[in-house]
Design a protein around this motif. Sequence first.
Motif, PDB file in Angstrom:
ATOM      1  N   SER A 150       1.399  -1.095  -0.164  1.00  0.00           N
ATOM      2  CA  SER A 150       0.685  -0.091   0.275  1.00  0.00           C
ATOM      3  C   SER A 150       0.667   1.332  -0.354  1.00  0.00           C
ATOM      4  O   SER A 150       0.706   2.204  -0.109  1.00  0.00           O
ATOM      5  CB  SER A 150      -0.875   0.099   1.277  1.00  0.00           C
ATOM      6  N   SER A 151       1.583   1.439   0.995  1.00  0.00           N
ATOM      7  CA  SER A 151       2.919   2.642   0.846  1.00  0.00           C
ATOM      8  C   SER A 151       3.462   2.739  -1.007  1.00  0.00           C
ATOM      9  O   SER A 151       4.050   3.492  -0.396  1.00  0.00           O
ATOM     10  CB  SER A 151       3.876   2.148   1.808  1.00  0.00           C
ATOM     11  N   SER A 179      -3.967  -7.136 -13.809  1.00  0.00           N
ATOM     12  CA  SER A 179      -3.838  -7.787 -12.023  1.00  0.00           C
ATOM     13  C   SER A 179      -3.130  -6.891 -10.718  1.00  0.00           C
ATOM     14  O   SER A 179      -2.509  -6.734 -11.080  1.00  0.00           O
ATOM     15  CB  SER A 179      -3.917  -9.211 -12.184  1.00  0.00           C
ATOM     16  N   SER A 180      -3.686  -7.225  -9.904  1.00  0.00           N
ATOM     17  CA  SER A 180      -2.830  -6.895  -8.254  1.00  0.00           C
ATOM     18  C   SER A 180      -3.827  -7.500  -7.468  1.00  0.00           C
ATOM     19  O   SER A 180      -4.117  -7.528  -7.205  1.00  0.00           O
ATOM     20  CB  SER A 180      -2.705  -5.243  -8.397  1.00  0.00           C
ATOM     21  N   ASN A 181      -2.460  -7.509  -6.614  1.00  0.00           N
ATOM     22  CA  ASN A 181      -3.123  -7.862  -5.009  1.00  0.00           C
ATOM     23  C   ASN A 181      -2.306  -6.856  -3.888  1.00  0.00           C
ATOM     24  O   ASN A 181      -1.547  -6.786  -3.642  1.00  0.00           O
ATOM     25  CB  ASN A 181      -2.484  -9.316  -5.451  1.00  0.00           C
ATOM     26  N   SER A 182      -3.435  -6.786  -2.879  1.00  0.00           N
ATOM     27  CA  SER A 182      -2.789  -6.577  -1.639  1.00  0.00           C
ATOM     28  C   SER A 182      -2.911  -7.058  -0.433  1.00  0.00           C
ATOM     29  O   SER A 182      -2.663  -6.604   0.668  1.00  0.00           O
ATOM     30  CB  SER A 182      -3.016  -4.880  -2.084  1.00  0.00           C
ATOM     31  N   PHE A 183      -3.442  -8.189  -0.648  1.00  0.00           N
ATOM     32  CA  PHE A 183      -4.317  -9.562   0.509  1.00  0.00           C
ATOM     33  C   PHE A 183      -2.561  -9.948   1.261  1.00  0.00           C
ATOM     34  O   PHE A 183      -2.008 -10.191   0.256  1.00  0.00           O
ATOM     35  CB  PHE A 183      -5.289 -10.031   0.077  1.00  0.00           C
ATOM     36  N   PRO A 184      -2.537  -9.882   1.752  1.00  0.00           N
ATOM     37  CA  PRO A 184      -1.313 -10.518   2.668  1.00  0.00           C
ATOM     38  C   PRO A 184      -0.565 -11.375   2.820  1.00  0.00           C
ATOM     39  O   PRO A 184      -1.684 -12.341   2.871  1.00  0.00           O
ATOM     40  CB  PRO A 184      -1.067  -9.788   4.869  1.00  0.00           C
ATOM     41  N   ILE A 197      -7.345  -3.739   6.629  1.00  0.00           N
ATOM     42  CA  ILE A 197      -6.515  -3.291   6.271  1.00  0.00           C
ATOM     43  C   ILE A 197      -6.225  -2.852   4.840  1.00  0.00           C
ATOM     44  O   ILE A 197      -7.589  -3.526   3.794  1.00  0.00           O
ATOM     45  CB  ILE A 197      -5.820  -5.357   5.615  1.00  0.00           C
ATOM     46  N   PRO A 198      -5.279  -1.648   4.143  1.00  0.00           N
ATOM     47  CA  PRO A 198      -5.877  -1.040   3.248  1.00  0.00           C
ATOM     48  C   PRO A 198      -5.900  -2.206   2.180  1.00  0.00           C
ATOM     49  O   PRO A 198      -5.175  -3.080   1.279  1.00  0.00           O
ATOM     50  CB  PRO A 198      -4.242  -0.607   3.197  1.00  0.00           C
ATOM     51  N   ARG A 199      -7.009  -1.755   1.214  1.00  0.00           N
ATOM     52  CA  ARG A 199      -7.552  -2.571  -0.197  1.00  0.00           C
ATOM     53  C   ARG A 199      -6.652  -1.821  -1.688  1.00  0.00           C
ATOM     54  O   ARG A 199      -7.362  -0.652  -1.624  1.00  0.00           O
ATOM     55  CB  ARG A 199      -8.745  -3.053  -0.212  1.00  0.00           C
ATOM     56  N   TYR A 224      -7.106 -11.009  -7.142  1.00  0.00           N
ATOM     57  CA  TYR A 224      -6.955 -11.824  -6.493  1.00  0.00           C
ATOM     58  C   TYR A 224      -7.841 -11.930  -5.462  1.00  0.00           C
ATOM     59  O   TYR A 224      -7.474 -12.956  -4.540  1.00  0.00           O
ATOM     60  CB  TYR A 224      -5.383 -12.306  -5.637  1.00  0.00           C
ATOM     61  N   ALA A 225      -9.006 -11.687  -5.383  1.00  0.00           N
ATOM     62  CA  ALA A 225     -10.354 -11.456  -3.666  1.00  0.00           C
ATOM     63  C   ALA A 225      -9.688 -11.818  -2.963  1.00  0.00           C
ATOM     64  O   ALA A 225      -9.156 -10.988  -2.599  1.00  0.00           O
ATOM     65  CB  ALA A 225     -10.693 -13.199  -4.817  1.00  0.00           C
ATOM     66  N   ILE A 226      -9.741 -11.956  -1.636  1.00  0.00           N
ATOM     67  CA  ILE A 226      -9.136 -12.535  -0.363  1.00  0.00           C
ATOM     68  C   ILE A 226      -7.767 -13.668  -0.719  1.00  0.00           C
ATOM     69  O   ILE A 226      -7.949 -13.886   0.833  1.00  0.00           O
ATOM     70  CB  ILE A 226     -10.844 -12.538   0.840  1.00  0.00           C
ATOM     71  N   ASN A 227      -7.481 -12.948  -0.672  1.00  0.00           N
ATOM     72  CA  ASN A 227      -5.950 -14.265  -1.193  1.00  0.00           C
ATOM     73  C   ASN A 227      -5.735 -13.636  -1.664  1.00  0.00           C
ATOM     74  O   ASN A 227      -5.039 -13.080  -2.198  1.00  0.00           O
ATOM     75  CB  ASN A 227      -6.781 -15.496  -2.217  1.00  0.00           C
TER      76      ASN A 227
END
Length: 332
Positions: A150-151, A179-184, A197-199, A224-227
């Motif tokens: 996120s940063s 596509s991108s992904n920010s879920f930890p 958690i920032p989305r 990537y949804a919630i993964n």
Amino acid sequence: MLYVPILKCKQGEKDALYTLRDSVKDQVVPLLEITPDVGGKGNFNGVEDFWKDRPFFLDVSPEYRQELSDEEYYKLIEKCTKQQTIPVIKLADSEKKITKLISEYPKGVALRLYIHEILDDDFELIYDEFSAKLDLPNTDLIIDAQHVESSKINEASFLIKGALNLIEGIGEYRNVIFSSNSFPETLQVDKHELSVIPRIETNLFEKVKPHFSKKKVNLIYSDYAINHWSFFEFIPGMQPSFNIRYTTEDFYVVYKGDTVKKGGLKIEKVKEGCIILVTSPYFKGQGYSWGDKEIHEKATGETTRPGSLTTWRAIGTNHHVTFIVNLLSNQA
């Protein structure tokens, strides 16, 4: 096609897709990744039981692709209906494999490029030679940034802008998907309360869209949804915790309970987490999706079935896909 969720082809994600409303399914073309624990154990049997008579992209996870021979890959993909399957190809694929897939699959193929590949020194030479083998108007292009902190959203946008200039003829593709992904990768949050958690996937998409517009490209959203994007391998002895993952416009709202070994999936503990979410300002209401209905029923005691970890992946994914389709529809 409004949205391309990238989902592991596992039971939770399959249940999430199956239980979507038809009006949501109509806007979605999922990219299904076969992982080593599914394909390697002979547990992949196609998609007809959960995504019937609808188009989808089919890929194997990066970890599994390294293990597979072309012949083993063909055996997997042949379990799917050719009329609905869009095989995903990579720069490392052989000319023989690409030719076979293009000739046998009437919906064409999708080329998946990772940002780190595009920024490689040899990319332009490899790509020019590779793309010459493709029928671009019958090929979708998937540009995958994978995980973005996120940063580092501005830094990522700058890199993507530079990467775009290296893709010759990008406007000739049938569709371009970002596509991108920010879920930890791991949930480092406090227990028994809601954490946010920032989305950033939507924000990053909006930041890069003007770069694509300058190339006369109408961009399609993907995440990537919630993964986390990577494959998580369960190792015997691990102690997973019950958790709820709930998507909002700016956040992933997470409730983390006790480990399964400590009774985290007992109905009274599941109900406690559901009540906290349902009574929060984040909850969209029981009529919002199948997943929301399940959460509400567990909170109110209408059901005493706590569900498994697989059930909770289905609940969170079903809400996420519904939420993203609604969000994109409203923006359109």
